[in-house]
Design an enzyme around this catalytic site. Structure first.
Site, short mmCIF file in Angstrom:
data_model
loop_
_atom_site.label_atom_id
_atom_site.label_comp_id
_atom_site.label_asym_id
_atom_site.label_seq_id
_atom_site.Cartn_x
_atom_site.Cartn_y
_atom_site.Cartn_z
N GLU A 151 60.14 31.77 35.20
CA GLU A 151 59.88 32.18 36.59
C GLU A 151 61.06 31.66 37.40
O GLU A 151 61.08 30.52 37.83
CB GLU A 151 58.58 31.58 37.13
N ASP A 178 29.73 27.86 37.48
CA ASP A 178 30.18 26.98 38.57
C ASP A 178 31.04 27.73 39.59
O ASP A 178 31.53 27.14 40.55
CB ASP A 178 30.92 25.75 38.02
N ASP A 200 57.18 27.53 34.96
CA ASP A 200 57.00 27.57 36.41
C ASP A 200 58.25 27.03 37.11
O ASP A 200 58.80 26.00 36.72
CB ASP A 200 55.79 26.69 36.76
N ASP A 223 33.76 33.55 34.40
CA ASP A 223 33.12 32.23 34.54
C ASP A 223 31.92 32.16 33.61
O ASP A 223 30.91 32.83 33.86
CB ASP A 223 32.72 32.06 36.01
C1 GLC Z 1 55.16 29.06 41.05
C2 GLC Z 1 53.75 29.52 40.86
C3 GLC Z 1 53.03 29.33 42.15
C4 GLC Z 1 53.06 27.87 42.52
C5 GLC Z 1 54.47 27.33 42.53
C6 GLC Z 1 54.49 25.83 42.54
O1 GLC Z 1 55.86 29.83 41.97
O2 GLC Z 1 53.73 30.84 40.40
O3 GLC Z 1 51.71 29.81 42.09
O4 GLC Z 1 52.47 27.68 43.77
O5 GLC Z 1 55.18 27.72 41.40
O6 GLC Z 1 54.13 25.33 41.30
#
Ligand code: GLC
Length: 563
Positions: A290, A50, A232, A46
Protein backbone atom coordinates in the site's frame (compact mmCIF):
# COMPACT_ATOMS: atom_id res chain seq x y z
CA UNK A 1 -19.69 6.03 -35.21
CA UNK A 2 -17.80 3.01 -36.30
CA UNK A 3 -15.28 0.80 -34.66
CA UNK A 4 -13.69 -2.06 -36.43
CA UNK A 5 -12.27 -4.32 -33.79
CA UNK A 6 -10.96 -6.84 -36.27
CA UNK A 7 -7.34 -7.54 -35.37
CA UNK A 8 -5.23 -6.68 -38.40
CA UNK A 9 -3.77 -10.15 -38.90
CA UNK A 10 -6.66 -12.31 -37.74
CA UNK A 11 -8.12 -14.74 -40.17
CA UNK A 12 -10.47 -17.66 -39.57
CA UNK A 13 -9.07 -19.76 -36.77
CA UNK A 14 -8.94 -23.47 -36.39
CA UNK A 15 -11.18 -24.35 -33.43
CA UNK A 16 -9.04 -27.36 -32.62
CA UNK A 17 -6.07 -25.09 -32.03
CA UNK A 18 -7.91 -22.49 -30.06
CA UNK A 19 -10.19 -24.37 -27.70
CA UNK A 20 -8.64 -23.86 -24.29
CA UNK A 21 -8.82 -24.59 -20.65
CA UNK A 22 -7.45 -22.61 -17.74
CA UNK A 23 -4.52 -24.97 -17.43
CA UNK A 24 -3.17 -23.92 -20.78
CA UNK A 25 -2.63 -20.36 -19.57
CA UNK A 26 0.89 -19.28 -18.99
CA UNK A 27 1.52 -19.29 -15.26
CA UNK A 28 4.50 -17.24 -14.17
CA UNK A 29 3.42 -16.83 -10.56
CA UNK A 30 -0.13 -17.02 -9.27
CA UNK A 31 -0.21 -13.38 -8.21
CA UNK A 32 0.44 -12.10 -11.71
CA UNK A 33 -3.20 -12.45 -12.62
CA UNK A 34 -4.90 -13.29 -9.32
CA UNK A 35 -8.23 -11.76 -8.39
CA UNK A 36 -7.92 -10.93 -4.72
CA UNK A 37 -10.97 -10.17 -2.59
CA UNK A 38 -10.52 -7.76 0.29
CA UNK A 39 -12.32 -8.87 3.44
CA UNK A 40 -12.82 -6.05 5.92
CA UNK A 41 -12.89 -8.40 8.88
CA UNK A 42 -15.07 -6.31 11.14
CA UNK A 43 -17.81 -6.07 8.54
CA UNK A 44 -17.94 -9.38 6.68
CA UNK A 45 -19.81 -11.81 8.95
CA UNK A 46 -20.40 -11.96 12.69
CA UNK A 47 -20.71 -15.51 14.05
CA UNK A 48 -21.14 -14.70 17.76
CA UNK A 49 -23.62 -11.83 17.78
CA UNK A 50 -21.40 -9.13 19.28
CA UNK A 51 -22.02 -6.93 16.24
CA UNK A 52 -18.43 -7.15 14.95
CA UNK A 53 -17.47 -9.51 12.15
CA UNK A 54 -15.05 -12.28 13.10
CA UNK A 55 -12.81 -15.01 11.69
CA UNK A 56 -15.34 -17.79 12.23
CA UNK A 57 -17.96 -15.70 10.43
CA UNK A 58 -15.60 -15.43 7.48
CA UNK A 59 -14.95 -19.18 7.50
CA UNK A 60 -18.68 -19.87 7.45
CA UNK A 61 -19.13 -17.61 4.43
CA UNK A 62 -16.14 -18.76 2.40
CA UNK A 63 -18.36 -20.55 -0.10
CA UNK A 64 -19.57 -17.14 -1.25
CA UNK A 65 -16.02 -16.28 -2.24
CA UNK A 66 -15.35 -19.64 -3.81
CA UNK A 67 -18.52 -19.41 -5.90
CA UNK A 68 -17.73 -15.82 -6.83
CA UNK A 69 -14.59 -17.18 -8.46
CA UNK A 70 -11.80 -15.21 -6.79
CA UNK A 71 -8.34 -16.66 -6.25
CA UNK A 72 -7.41 -15.26 -2.89
CA UNK A 73 -8.56 -13.11 -0.03
CA UNK A 74 -6.85 -10.33 1.83
CA UNK A 75 -7.89 -10.03 5.47
CA UNK A 76 -7.65 -6.59 7.09
CA UNK A 77 -6.04 -6.57 10.58
CA UNK A 78 -7.58 -8.90 13.15
CA UNK A 79 -4.76 -8.61 15.72
CA UNK A 80 -5.12 -7.55 19.34
CA UNK A 81 -6.01 -3.87 19.11
CA UNK A 82 -7.89 -1.10 20.90
CA UNK A 83 -9.45 -0.42 17.45
CA UNK A 84 -8.58 3.27 17.59
CA UNK A 85 -8.12 3.00 13.81
CA UNK A 86 -10.15 -0.08 12.98
CA UNK A 87 -7.32 -2.46 13.93
CA UNK A 88 -4.53 -0.61 12.11
CA UNK A 89 -3.33 0.09 15.64
CA UNK A 90 -1.85 -3.23 16.67
CA UNK A 91 -1.06 -4.05 20.31
CA UNK A 92 0.05 -7.64 19.70
CA UNK A 93 1.07 -8.78 16.21
CA UNK A 94 1.09 -12.45 17.13
CA UNK A 95 -2.44 -12.92 18.42
CA UNK A 96 -6.05 -12.41 17.39
CA UNK A 97 -8.22 -9.80 19.09
CA UNK A 98 -10.88 -11.59 21.18
CA UNK A 99 -13.55 -9.63 19.26
CA UNK A 100 -12.38 -11.37 16.09
CA UNK A 101 -11.67 -14.82 17.53
CA UNK A 102 -8.59 -16.85 18.44
CA UNK A 103 -5.48 -18.19 16.73
CA UNK A 104 -7.31 -21.51 16.42
CA UNK A 105 -10.12 -19.74 14.55
CA UNK A 106 -7.50 -18.26 12.27
CA UNK A 107 -5.98 -21.68 11.60
CA UNK A 108 -9.42 -23.12 10.87
CA UNK A 109 -10.21 -20.28 8.46
CA UNK A 110 -6.89 -20.68 6.66
CA UNK A 111 -7.32 -24.45 6.39
CA UNK A 112 -10.85 -24.14 4.98
CA UNK A 113 -9.81 -21.43 2.53
CA UNK A 114 -6.97 -23.62 1.28
CA UNK A 115 -9.37 -26.57 0.92
CA UNK A 116 -11.53 -24.37 -1.29
CA UNK A 117 -8.50 -23.35 -3.36
CA UNK A 118 -8.41 -19.81 -1.97
CA UNK A 119 -5.11 -18.27 -0.92
CA UNK A 120 -5.02 -15.95 2.09
CA UNK A 121 -3.07 -12.72 2.46
CA UNK A 122 -2.99 -10.89 5.77
CA UNK A 123 -2.38 -7.25 6.59
CA UNK A 124 0.87 -6.29 8.27
CA UNK A 125 1.17 -2.87 9.91
CA UNK A 126 4.86 -1.99 10.21
CA UNK A 127 4.85 1.82 10.15
CA UNK A 128 3.36 2.19 13.61
CA UNK A 129 2.08 0.20 16.55
CA UNK A 130 -0.80 0.91 18.88
CA UNK A 131 0.04 3.11 21.84
CA UNK A 132 -1.14 0.09 23.86
CA UNK A 133 1.70 -2.04 22.45
CA UNK A 134 4.07 -3.13 25.27
CA UNK A 135 6.97 -1.42 23.47
CA UNK A 136 5.24 1.96 23.59
CA UNK A 137 4.12 1.49 27.17
CA UNK A 138 7.75 0.74 28.03
CA UNK A 139 8.94 3.76 26.02
CA UNK A 140 6.66 6.08 27.98
CA UNK A 141 7.93 4.71 31.26
CA UNK A 142 11.58 5.10 30.16
CA UNK A 143 13.85 8.10 30.10
CA UNK A 144 14.56 10.22 27.01
CA UNK A 145 17.46 8.69 25.10
CA UNK A 146 16.76 5.17 26.43
CA UNK A 147 16.76 2.11 24.15
CA UNK A 148 13.00 1.74 24.75
CA UNK A 149 12.35 5.25 23.40
CA UNK A 150 14.63 4.61 20.43
CA UNK A 151 12.15 2.07 19.01
CA UNK A 152 9.88 5.05 18.27
CA UNK A 153 10.51 8.60 17.08
CA UNK A 154 10.75 10.79 20.18
CA UNK A 155 12.21 14.31 19.93
CA UNK A 156 12.44 17.34 22.19
CA UNK A 157 10.02 20.12 21.30
CA UNK A 158 10.92 23.48 19.85
CA UNK A 159 10.35 26.82 21.59
CA UNK A 160 11.89 28.11 24.83
CA UNK A 161 10.40 25.28 26.90
CA UNK A 162 9.95 22.62 24.26
CA UNK A 163 6.28 23.54 24.02
CA UNK A 164 6.15 23.44 20.21
CA UNK A 165 6.17 20.27 18.05
CA UNK A 166 9.62 19.26 16.72
CA UNK A 167 8.57 20.02 13.13
CA UNK A 168 5.56 21.00 11.02
CA UNK A 169 4.41 17.55 9.92
CA UNK A 170 0.66 16.99 9.79
CA UNK A 171 -1.19 13.84 10.77
CA UNK A 172 -3.03 12.21 7.85
CA UNK A 173 -6.12 12.26 10.05
CA UNK A 174 -5.80 15.99 10.79
CA UNK A 175 -3.91 18.07 13.35
CA UNK A 176 -0.19 17.86 14.10
CA UNK A 177 1.70 14.58 13.72
CA UNK A 178 3.31 15.03 17.16
CA UNK A 179 2.03 14.59 20.69
CA UNK A 180 3.87 15.62 23.82
CA UNK A 181 4.28 13.11 26.63
CA UNK A 182 4.86 13.52 30.33
CA UNK A 183 8.01 12.27 31.96
CA UNK A 184 7.65 9.54 34.56
CA UNK A 185 7.88 12.33 37.22
CA UNK A 186 4.92 14.20 35.69
CA UNK A 187 6.83 17.07 34.04
CA UNK A 188 6.18 17.80 30.33
CA UNK A 189 8.58 15.79 28.24
CA UNK A 190 9.45 14.88 24.66
CA UNK A 191 7.14 14.61 21.69
CA UNK A 192 6.50 11.44 19.67
CA UNK A 193 5.67 11.18 15.99
CA UNK A 194 2.39 9.69 14.77
CA UNK A 195 1.66 10.19 11.10
CA UNK A 196 -1.79 8.79 11.79
CA UNK A 197 -3.76 8.82 15.05
CA UNK A 198 -2.35 9.81 18.47
CA UNK A 199 -2.77 6.12 19.33
CA UNK A 200 -0.52 5.05 16.41
CA UNK A 201 3.08 6.00 17.29
CA UNK A 202 5.50 5.64 14.34
CA UNK A 203 8.25 3.09 14.76
CA UNK A 204 11.90 3.98 14.24
CA UNK A 205 12.93 1.72 11.36
CA UNK A 206 16.52 2.86 11.65
CA UNK A 207 16.69 0.81 14.86
CA UNK A 208 17.76 -2.75 13.93
CA UNK A 209 15.61 -4.21 16.70
CA UNK A 210 12.49 -2.96 14.88
CA UNK A 211 13.56 -4.59 11.62
CA UNK A 212 14.35 -7.87 13.41
CA UNK A 213 11.02 -7.88 15.20
CA UNK A 214 9.09 -7.55 11.95
CA UNK A 215 11.03 -10.33 10.26
CA UNK A 216 10.11 -12.48 13.22
CA UNK A 217 6.41 -11.46 12.97
CA UNK A 218 6.40 -12.31 9.26
CA UNK A 219 7.93 -15.69 10.06
CA UNK A 220 5.28 -16.31 12.70
CA UNK A 221 2.49 -15.99 10.13
CA UNK A 222 4.37 -17.63 7.26
CA UNK A 223 4.92 -20.64 9.51
CA UNK A 224 1.15 -20.77 10.12
CA UNK A 225 0.72 -20.97 6.34
CA UNK A 226 -0.36 -17.55 5.09
CA UNK A 227 0.21 -16.91 1.39
CA UNK A 228 1.36 -13.36 1.75
CA UNK A 229 1.02 -9.91 3.21
CA UNK A 230 -0.56 -6.61 2.36
CA UNK A 231 1.87 -4.01 3.70
CA UNK A 232 0.16 -1.07 5.34
CA UNK A 233 1.67 2.37 4.61
CA UNK A 234 4.51 0.64 2.79
CA UNK A 235 5.96 3.97 1.70
CA UNK A 236 6.15 5.43 5.19
CA UNK A 237 8.61 3.51 7.29
CA UNK A 238 11.74 5.56 6.65
CA UNK A 239 11.79 9.27 7.43
CA UNK A 240 14.28 11.70 5.95
CA UNK A 241 17.30 12.30 8.19
CA UNK A 242 16.91 15.36 10.36
CA UNK A 243 13.08 15.27 10.04
CA UNK A 244 13.00 18.55 8.06
CA UNK A 245 9.98 20.83 7.96
CA UNK A 246 7.76 20.56 4.89
CA UNK A 247 7.05 24.28 4.89
CA UNK A 248 3.35 24.11 4.13
CA UNK A 249 0.21 22.17 5.01
CA UNK A 250 0.42 18.64 3.71
CA UNK A 251 -1.69 16.57 1.46
CA UNK A 252 -3.57 13.51 2.60
CA UNK A 253 -2.49 10.05 1.52
CA UNK A 254 -2.08 10.94 -2.12
CA UNK A 255 -0.87 14.35 -3.09
CA UNK A 256 1.43 15.97 -5.59
CA UNK A 257 3.87 16.91 -2.86
CA UNK A 258 7.16 15.17 -2.13
CA UNK A 259 7.23 14.58 1.58
CA UNK A 260 10.14 13.83 3.93
CA UNK A 261 8.16 11.01 5.51
CA UNK A 262 6.90 9.16 2.43
CA UNK A 263 8.58 7.20 -0.34
CA UNK A 264 12.13 7.60 0.96
CA UNK A 265 14.76 5.43 -0.70
CA UNK A 266 15.52 3.57 2.55
CA UNK A 267 12.22 1.65 2.45
CA UNK A 268 13.50 -0.43 -0.45
CA UNK A 269 16.22 -1.97 1.70
CA UNK A 270 13.51 -3.24 4.05
CA UNK A 271 11.63 -4.87 1.20
CA UNK A 272 14.74 -6.57 -0.13
CA UNK A 273 15.12 -8.29 3.22
CA UNK A 274 11.42 -9.19 3.27
CA UNK A 275 11.64 -10.64 -0.22
CA UNK A 276 14.54 -12.86 0.80
CA UNK A 277 12.41 -14.14 3.66
CA UNK A 278 9.33 -14.74 1.46
CA UNK A 279 11.42 -16.56 -1.12
CA UNK A 280 12.85 -18.84 1.54
CA UNK A 281 9.35 -20.34 2.01
CA UNK A 282 7.79 -22.79 -0.42
CA UNK A 283 4.65 -21.97 -2.37
CA UNK A 284 5.14 -18.46 -3.78
CA UNK A 285 4.38 -16.27 -0.78
CA UNK A 286 3.81 -12.68 -1.86
CA UNK A 287 3.64 -9.12 -0.60
CA UNK A 288 1.58 -6.23 -1.91
CA UNK A 289 2.44 -2.65 -1.08
CA UNK A 290 0.00 0.00 0.00
CA UNK A 291 2.22 2.79 -1.28
CA UNK A 292 0.46 6.06 -2.05
CA UNK A 293 3.08 7.52 -4.34
CA UNK A 294 2.35 10.01 -7.06
CA UNK A 295 4.02 8.57 -10.02
CA UNK A 296 3.64 5.07 -11.48
CA UNK A 297 7.39 5.00 -12.06
CA UNK A 298 7.98 5.59 -8.32
CA UNK A 299 5.38 2.93 -7.51
CA UNK A 300 7.13 0.43 -9.79
CA UNK A 301 10.32 0.82 -7.73
CA UNK A 302 8.58 -1.24 -5.04
CA UNK A 303 8.22 -4.02 -7.59
CA UNK A 304 11.77 -4.47 -8.73
CA UNK A 305 12.60 -8.18 -9.01
CA UNK A 306 14.18 -8.36 -5.55
CA UNK A 307 11.43 -6.39 -3.80
CA UNK A 308 7.65 -6.80 -3.59
CA UNK A 309 5.27 -8.62 -5.92
CA UNK A 310 2.48 -6.09 -6.29
CA UNK A 311 1.46 -2.55 -5.39
CA UNK A 312 -2.06 -1.18 -5.39
CA UNK A 313 -2.78 0.98 -8.39
CA UNK A 314 -4.17 4.05 -6.69
CA UNK A 315 -3.99 6.14 -9.85
CA UNK A 316 -6.60 3.81 -11.33
CA UNK A 317 -8.70 3.90 -8.18
CA UNK A 318 -8.69 7.70 -8.05
CA UNK A 319 -9.50 8.22 -11.73
CA UNK A 320 -12.83 9.65 -12.70
CA UNK A 321 -15.21 7.69 -14.90
CA UNK A 322 -13.63 9.22 -17.96
CA UNK A 323 -12.35 7.38 -21.03
CA UNK A 324 -9.36 9.59 -21.69
CA UNK A 325 -8.21 9.76 -18.08
CA UNK A 326 -8.54 6.02 -17.60
CA UNK A 327 -6.69 5.24 -20.79
CA UNK A 328 -3.80 7.47 -19.72
CA UNK A 329 -3.61 5.79 -16.33
CA UNK A 330 -3.79 2.32 -17.85
CA UNK A 331 -0.99 3.09 -20.30
CA UNK A 332 1.22 4.73 -17.69
CA UNK A 333 0.73 1.85 -15.23
CA UNK A 334 1.41 -0.84 -17.80
CA UNK A 335 4.52 0.91 -19.08
CA UNK A 336 5.96 1.57 -15.61
CA UNK A 337 5.38 -2.00 -14.47
CA UNK A 338 6.62 -3.57 -17.68
CA UNK A 339 9.93 -1.82 -17.07
CA UNK A 340 10.40 -3.91 -13.90
CA UNK A 341 8.60 -7.00 -15.26
CA UNK A 342 5.88 -6.75 -12.62
CA UNK A 343 2.16 -7.25 -13.11
CA UNK A 344 -0.15 -4.30 -12.66
CA UNK A 345 -2.99 -4.37 -10.17
CA UNK A 346 -6.39 -2.81 -10.81
CA UNK A 347 -8.49 -1.65 -7.92
CA UNK A 348 -11.69 0.37 -7.77
CA UNK A 349 -12.46 0.56 -4.05
CA UNK A 350 -11.12 -0.28 -0.63
CA UNK A 351 -11.88 0.43 3.03
CA UNK A 352 -10.29 3.91 2.86
CA UNK A 353 -12.20 5.49 -0.01
CA UNK A 354 -15.78 6.30 -0.96
CA UNK A 355 -17.31 3.29 -2.69
CA UNK A 356 -17.08 3.63 -6.45
CA UNK A 357 -20.82 3.29 -7.13
CA UNK A 358 -21.12 6.58 -5.27
CA UNK A 359 -17.94 8.15 -6.68
CA UNK A 360 -19.20 7.46 -10.18
CA UNK A 361 -22.43 9.35 -9.60
CA UNK A 362 -24.51 7.17 -7.29
CA UNK A 363 -28.01 5.82 -7.91
CA UNK A 364 -28.81 4.19 -11.20
CA UNK A 365 -25.99 5.87 -13.09
CA UNK A 366 -23.46 4.90 -10.43
CA UNK A 367 -24.63 1.28 -10.68
CA UNK A 368 -24.39 1.25 -14.47
CA UNK A 369 -20.91 2.71 -14.40
CA UNK A 370 -19.81 0.34 -11.65
CA UNK A 371 -21.01 -2.60 -13.77
CA UNK A 372 -19.08 -1.33 -16.76
CA UNK A 373 -16.05 -0.57 -14.60
CA UNK A 374 -16.06 -4.15 -13.31
CA UNK A 375 -15.76 -5.49 -16.85
CA UNK A 376 -13.10 -2.96 -17.81
CA UNK A 377 -11.09 -3.76 -14.69
CA UNK A 378 -11.29 -7.52 -15.04
CA UNK A 379 -10.29 -7.37 -18.70
CA UNK A 380 -7.04 -5.46 -18.08
CA UNK A 381 -3.71 -7.28 -17.99
CA UNK A 382 -2.56 -8.22 -14.50
CA UNK A 383 -4.17 -8.79 -11.15
CA UNK A 384 -7.36 -7.27 -9.77
CA UNK A 385 -8.64 -6.46 -6.30
CA UNK A 386 -12.31 -6.56 -5.31
CA UNK A 387 -13.42 -4.80 -2.14
CA UNK A 388 -16.08 -6.71 -0.24
CA UNK A 389 -19.56 -5.63 -1.25
CA UNK A 390 -18.58 -4.22 -4.63
CA UNK A 391 -19.84 -7.48 -6.10
CA UNK A 392 -23.22 -6.44 -4.65
CA UNK A 393 -22.95 -2.88 -5.93
CA UNK A 394 -23.04 -1.48 -2.40
CA UNK A 395 -23.06 2.31 -2.35
CA UNK A 396 -21.33 4.48 0.24
CA UNK A 397 -23.56 5.02 3.27
CA UNK A 398 -23.50 8.80 3.53
CA UNK A 399 -26.04 9.28 6.31
CA UNK A 400 -24.62 7.30 9.22
CA UNK A 401 -25.64 9.05 12.43
CA UNK A 402 -22.77 11.06 13.91
CA UNK A 403 -23.11 9.13 17.14
CA UNK A 404 -21.89 5.91 15.48
CA UNK A 405 -18.94 7.32 13.54
CA UNK A 406 -15.69 5.63 14.59
CA UNK A 407 -13.06 6.71 12.08
CA UNK A 408 -10.47 8.86 13.93
CA UNK A 409 -10.69 11.32 11.04
CA UNK A 410 -14.03 12.51 12.42
CA UNK A 411 -12.59 13.65 15.74
CA UNK A 412 -9.17 14.78 14.48
CA UNK A 413 -10.67 16.93 11.73
CA UNK A 414 -12.63 18.79 14.41
CA UNK A 415 -15.84 17.04 13.31
CA UNK A 416 -15.63 18.38 9.76
CA UNK A 417 -14.73 15.19 7.87
CA UNK A 418 -16.93 12.17 8.49
CA UNK A 419 -14.18 9.77 7.48
CA UNK A 420 -14.33 6.27 6.09
CA UNK A 421 -17.09 4.49 8.00
CA UNK A 422 -19.54 4.82 5.10
CA UNK A 423 -17.62 2.26 3.04
CA UNK A 424 -17.24 -0.13 6.00
CA UNK A 425 -20.89 -0.90 6.70
CA UNK A 426 -21.47 -4.65 7.24
CA UNK A 427 -22.40 -6.92 4.35
CA UNK A 428 -26.12 -7.69 3.90
CA UNK A 429 -26.36 -11.43 3.38
CA UNK A 430 -30.04 -12.35 3.51
CA UNK A 431 -33.46 -11.61 4.95
CA UNK A 432 -35.72 -8.60 4.98
CA UNK A 433 -34.40 -6.53 7.85
CA UNK A 434 -31.09 -5.60 9.46
CA UNK A 435 -28.81 -7.26 10.45
CA UNK A 436 -29.51 -9.17 7.21
CA UNK A 437 -27.73 -12.33 8.35
CA UNK A 438 -24.50 -10.43 9.04
CA UNK A 439 -25.10 -11.03 12.74
CA UNK A 440 -27.56 -13.41 14.37
CA UNK A 441 -31.07 -11.87 14.56
CA UNK A 442 -31.50 -9.25 17.26
CA UNK A 443 -27.81 -8.22 17.35
CA UNK A 444 -26.75 -4.60 17.06
CA UNK A 445 -24.12 -4.28 14.37
CA UNK A 446 -21.13 -1.98 14.96
CA UNK A 447 -22.38 0.26 12.17
CA UNK A 448 -26.09 0.17 11.28
CA UNK A 449 -27.01 -1.44 7.96
CA UNK A 450 -29.52 0.59 5.92
CA UNK A 451 -33.01 -0.92 5.76
CA UNK A 452 -33.00 -0.21 2.03
CA UNK A 453 -30.32 -2.85 1.51
CA UNK A 454 -33.00 -5.55 1.71
CA UNK A 455 -33.17 -5.50 -2.08
CA UNK A 456 -29.43 -5.97 -2.56
CA UNK A 457 -28.64 -8.77 -0.11
CA UNK A 458 -26.58 -11.66 -1.42
CA UNK A 459 -29.67 -13.89 -1.23
CA UNK A 460 -31.84 -11.53 -3.26
CA UNK A 461 -29.14 -11.01 -5.88
CA UNK A 462 -28.71 -14.79 -6.16
CA UNK A 463 -32.27 -14.92 -7.48
CA UNK A 464 -31.79 -12.18 -10.04
CA UNK A 465 -29.74 -13.17 -13.09
CA UNK A 466 -29.25 -9.51 -14.00
CA UNK A 467 -27.78 -8.60 -10.60
CA UNK A 468 -24.31 -7.22 -9.96
CA UNK A 469 -23.46 -10.48 -8.20
CA UNK A 470 -24.22 -12.52 -11.31
CA UNK A 471 -22.28 -10.09 -13.47
CA UNK A 472 -19.18 -10.50 -11.28
CA UNK A 473 -19.56 -14.28 -11.23
CA UNK A 474 -19.92 -14.50 -14.96
CA UNK A 475 -17.01 -12.15 -15.61
CA UNK A 476 -14.76 -13.99 -13.17
CA UNK A 477 -15.68 -17.34 -14.67
CA UNK A 478 -14.91 -16.10 -18.19
CA UNK A 479 -11.69 -14.49 -16.98
CA UNK A 480 -10.57 -17.78 -15.48
CA UNK A 481 -11.21 -19.69 -18.67
CA UNK A 482 -10.27 -17.30 -21.40
CA UNK A 483 -6.64 -17.57 -22.50
CA UNK A 484 -6.40 -13.89 -23.37
CA UNK A 485 -7.33 -12.66 -19.90
CA UNK A 486 -5.16 -12.20 -16.83
CA UNK A 487 -1.43 -11.62 -17.28
CA UNK A 488 -0.26 -10.28 -20.63
CA UNK A 489 -0.64 -7.20 -22.77
CA UNK A 490 -3.36 -5.25 -24.54
CA UNK A 491 -3.63 -3.41 -27.79
CA UNK A 492 -5.83 -0.33 -28.14
CA UNK A 493 -8.14 -0.22 -31.11
CA UNK A 494 -9.09 3.11 -32.68
CA UNK A 495 -12.41 4.10 -31.22
CA UNK A 496 -14.66 7.14 -31.24
CA UNK A 497 -14.27 9.78 -28.52
CA UNK A 498 -15.48 8.54 -25.13
CA UNK A 499 -15.27 4.91 -26.17
CA UNK A 500 -12.42 2.64 -25.09
CA UNK A 501 -11.69 -0.49 -27.06
CA UNK A 502 -8.83 -2.93 -26.82
CA UNK A 503 -7.98 -6.40 -27.95
CA UNK A 504 -6.04 -9.09 -26.19
CA UNK A 505 -4.67 -12.14 -27.84
CA UNK A 506 -5.91 -14.67 -28.56
CA UNK A 507 -9.24 -13.47 -29.77
CA UNK A 508 -10.63 -11.13 -27.11
CA UNK A 509 -12.05 -7.62 -27.37
CA UNK A 510 -13.33 -5.27 -24.65
CA UNK A 511 -15.35 -2.18 -25.55
CA UNK A 512 -16.62 0.43 -23.11
CA UNK A 513 -18.97 3.27 -23.92
CA UNK A 514 -18.57 6.21 -21.53
CA UNK A 515 -21.08 8.39 -23.38
CA UNK A 516 -24.49 9.37 -22.07
CA UNK A 517 -26.01 7.91 -25.25
CA UNK A 518 -25.66 4.60 -27.10
CA UNK A 519 -22.96 4.12 -29.68
CA UNK A 520 -23.13 1.85 -32.68
CA UNK A 521 -19.97 -0.01 -33.55
CA UNK A 522 -19.02 -2.44 -36.21
CA UNK A 523 -17.52 -5.47 -34.50
CA UNK A 524 -16.48 -9.01 -35.02
CA UNK A 525 -17.09 -11.89 -32.63
CA UNK A 526 -19.58 -13.11 -30.07
CA UNK A 527 -20.65 -11.42 -26.88
CA UNK A 528 -19.16 -13.18 -23.87
CA UNK A 529 -20.55 -10.89 -21.23
CA UNK A 530 -21.96 -7.37 -21.18
CA UNK A 531 -22.73 -5.02 -18.33
CA UNK A 532 -26.17 -4.19 -19.83
CA UNK A 533 -28.23 -6.01 -22.43
CA UNK A 534 -26.63 -5.59 -25.85
CA UNK A 535 -27.44 -6.91 -29.26
CA UNK A 536 -25.40 -7.68 -32.28
CA UNK A 537 -27.21 -7.12 -35.54
CA UNK A 538 -26.09 -8.78 -38.71
CA UNK A 539 -26.23 -6.32 -41.61
CA UNK A 540 -25.09 -6.62 -45.21
CA UNK A 541 -21.98 -4.68 -44.18
CA UNK A 542 -21.09 -6.97 -41.22
CA UNK A 543 -22.00 -7.10 -37.53
CA UNK A 544 -23.15 -3.99 -35.67
CA UNK A 545 -23.10 -3.74 -31.91
CA UNK A 546 -25.33 -1.20 -30.24
CA UNK A 547 -23.60 -0.41 -26.98
CA UNK A 548 -25.84 1.55 -24.57
CA UNK A 549 -24.48 4.43 -22.48
CA UNK A 550 -22.05 3.55 -19.66
CA UNK A 551 -21.81 -0.04 -20.81
CA UNK A 552 -18.95 -2.47 -21.30
CA UNK A 553 -18.93 -5.60 -23.41
CA UNK A 554 -16.51 -8.50 -23.84
CA UNK A 555 -16.39 -10.19 -27.22
CA UNK A 556 -14.68 -13.33 -28.30
CA UNK A 557 -13.36 -13.58 -31.81
CA UNK A 558 -12.45 -17.22 -31.53
CA UNK A 559 -14.28 -20.30 -30.30
CA UNK A 560 -13.50 -21.03 -26.67
CA UNK A 561 -15.00 -23.44 -24.16
CA UNK A 562 -16.55 -21.20 -21.59
CA UNK A 563 -18.87 -21.86 -18.68
C1 GLC B 1 -3.64 2.48 5.71
C2 GLC B 1 -4.92 1.76 5.96
C3 GLC B 1 -5.84 2.69 6.69
C4 GLC B 1 -5.19 3.09 7.99
C5 GLC B 1 -3.81 3.66 7.77
C6 GLC B 1 -3.02 3.73 9.04
O1 GLC B 1 -3.79 3.56 4.86
O2 GLC B 1 -5.46 1.27 4.77
O3 GLC B 1 -7.10 2.12 6.92
O4 GLC B 1 -5.98 4.04 8.64
O5 GLC B 1 -3.06 2.86 6.90
O6 GLC B 1 -2.62 2.46 9.45
Amino acid sequence: MELDTTPPTAGPMNPAETSITASSRSRRGWWRDAVIYQVYVRSFADSDGDGDGDLTGIRQRLEHLASLGVDALWLTPFYVSPLADGGYDVANYRDVDPRFGTLEDFDALLARAHELGLRVIIDIVPNHTSSAHPWFVEALASAPGSPARDRYIFRPGRGANGELPPNDWDSIFGGPAWTRVRNPDGTPGEWYLHLFDVEQPDLNWKNPEVAEEFLSILRFWLDRGVDGFRIDVAHGMIKQDGLPDVGRPQAKLLGALELPYFDQDGVHEIYRSWRRLLDSYPGERIAVAEAWVNDPVRAARYLRPDELHQAFNFDYLTSDWDAEELRKVIDASLAANAAVDAPTTWVLSNHDVTRHVTRYGGGEIGQRRARAAALLTLALPGSAYIYQGEELGLPEVTDLPESVLQDPTWVRSGYTERGRDGCRVPIPWEGDAPPFGFSPPGSTTWLPIPESWRSITVASQEKDPSSMLHLYRRALAVRRQHPALGDGTLEWVDAPVDVLAFTREPGFTCVVNFRPEPVELSVRGEVLVASEPVQIMETGAGSRLVLPSDTACWLSTQPVQLP
